[in-house]
Design a protein around this motif. Structure first.
Motif, PDB file in Angstrom:
ATOM      1  N   UNK A  73     107.912  17.796  20.849  1.00  0.00           N
ATOM      2  CA  UNK A  73     106.507  18.101  21.359  1.00  0.00           C
ATOM      3  C   UNK A  73     106.479  17.791  22.902  1.00  0.00           C
ATOM      4  N   UNK A  74     105.905  18.864  23.507  1.00  0.00           N
ATOM      5  CA  UNK A  74     105.738  18.760  24.802  1.00  0.00           C
ATOM      6  C   UNK A  74     104.504  18.154  25.436  1.00  0.00           C
ATOM      7  N   UNK A  75     104.623  17.859  26.657  1.00  0.00           N
ATOM      8  CA  UNK A  75     103.380  17.178  27.378  1.00  0.00           C
ATOM      9  C   UNK A  75     102.066  17.722  27.128  1.00  0.00           C
ATOM     10  N   UNK A  76     102.468  19.267  27.192  1.00  0.00           N
ATOM     11  CA  UNK A  76     101.259  20.075  27.345  1.00  0.00           C
ATOM     12  C   UNK A  76     100.696  20.256  26.060  1.00  0.00           C
ATOM     13  N   UNK A  77     101.260  20.174  25.074  1.00  0.00           N
ATOM     14  CA  UNK A  77     100.895  20.166  23.675  1.00  0.00           C
ATOM     15  C   UNK A  77     100.220  19.174  23.226  1.00  0.00           C
ATOM     16  N   UNK A  78     100.843  17.837  23.721  1.00  0.00           N
ATOM     17  CA  UNK A  78     100.016  16.644  23.544  1.00  0.00           C
ATOM     18  C   UNK A  78      98.564  16.642  24.180  1.00  0.00           C
ATOM     19  N   UNK A  79      98.544  16.855  25.624  1.00  0.00           N
ATOM     20  CA  UNK A  79      97.465  17.174  26.148  1.00  0.00           C
ATOM     21  C   UNK A  79      96.411  17.945  25.484  1.00  0.00           C
ATOM     22  N   UNK A  80      96.877  18.998  24.973  1.00  0.00           N
ATOM     23  CA  UNK A  80      95.983  19.976  24.457  1.00  0.00           C
ATOM     24  C   UNK A  80      95.175  19.369  23.198  1.00  0.00           C
ATOM     25  N   UNK A  81      96.061  18.660  22.349  1.00  0.00           N
ATOM     26  CA  UNK A  81      95.493  18.267  21.092  1.00  0.00           C
ATOM     27  C   UNK A  81      94.703  17.001  21.371  1.00  0.00           C
ATOM     28  N   UNK A  82      94.852  16.324  22.477  1.00  0.00           N
ATOM     29  CA  UNK A  82      93.954  15.178  22.829  1.00  0.00           C
ATOM     30  C   UNK A  82      92.759  15.707  23.354  1.00  0.00           C
ATOM     31  N   UNK A  83      92.734  17.098  24.122  1.00  0.00           N
ATOM     32  CA  UNK A  83      91.585  17.654  24.618  1.00  0.00           C
ATOM     33  C   UNK A  83      90.665  18.335  23.418  1.00  0.00           C
ATOM     34  N   UNK A  84      91.552  18.860  22.499  1.00  0.00           N
ATOM     35  CA  UNK A  84      90.675  19.283  21.433  1.00  0.00           C
ATOM     36  C   UNK A  84      90.006  18.021  20.640  1.00  0.00           C
ATOM     37  N   UNK A  85      90.916  16.991  20.398  1.00  0.00           N
ATOM     38  CA  UNK A  85      90.233  15.828  19.608  1.00  0.00           C
ATOM     39  C   UNK A  85      89.057  15.128  20.396  1.00  0.00           C
ATOM     40  N   UNK A  86      89.061  15.200  21.550  1.00  0.00           N
ATOM     41  CA  UNK A  86      87.800  14.405  22.384  1.00  0.00           C
ATOM     42  C   UNK A  86      86.722  15.644  22.401  1.00  0.00           C
ATOM     43  N   UNK A  87      86.883  16.653  22.073  1.00  0.00           N
ATOM     44  CA  UNK A  87      85.909  18.019  21.751  1.00  0.00           C
ATOM     45  C   UNK A  87      85.290  17.663  20.596  1.00  0.00           C
ATOM     46  N   UNK A  88      86.033  17.700  19.522  1.00  0.00           N
ATOM     47  CA  UNK A  88      85.813  17.347  18.299  1.00  0.00           C
ATOM     48  C   UNK A  88      84.791  16.058  18.211  1.00  0.00           C
ATOM     49  N   UNK A  89      85.276  15.030  18.941  1.00  0.00           N
ATOM     50  CA  UNK A  89      84.483  13.572  19.068  1.00  0.00           C
ATOM     51  C   UNK A  89      83.174  14.190  19.501  1.00  0.00           C
TER      52      UNK A  89
END
Length: 88
Positions: A1-17
């Motif tokens: 997993x790349x850093x960009x993929x991790x940051x993208x999932x975190x961004x989407x998780x924050x948006x879901x929250x």
């Protein structure tokens, strides 16, 4: 997993929250303003007058929007989190 993929999932998780919490926070804000205005107009300074209606309104909105919240979380986990854990 790349850093960009991790940051993208975190961004989407924050948006879901944010999306999930928006109905509850909006109702709490509106109920607080209405009750505060009522208290200012009538000079009634009772603490339970602010707490009980706000909690009741939030519980009602939570009950109505539970399916939306659950669906958003399930979609987030099945489309993003679980495939990343599985290595896809």
């Amino acid at each position: 997993m790349t850093d960009a993929a991790l940051y993208d999932v975190m961004r989407q998780g924050l948006w879901v929250a944010v999306t999930i919490s928006a109905p509850l926070l909006t109702v709490a804000l509106v109920a607080g303003v209405v009750i505060g205005l009522f208290q200012a107009l009538t000079s009634v300074q009772e603490m339970t007058l602010t707490f009980v209606p706000k909690v009741a309104a939030m519980m009602a909105v939570f009950w109505v929007s539970m399916s939306f919240m659950t669906g958003s979380l399930v979609t987030f986990f099945t489309k993003l989190v679980i495939p990343m854990i599985a290595g896809g």
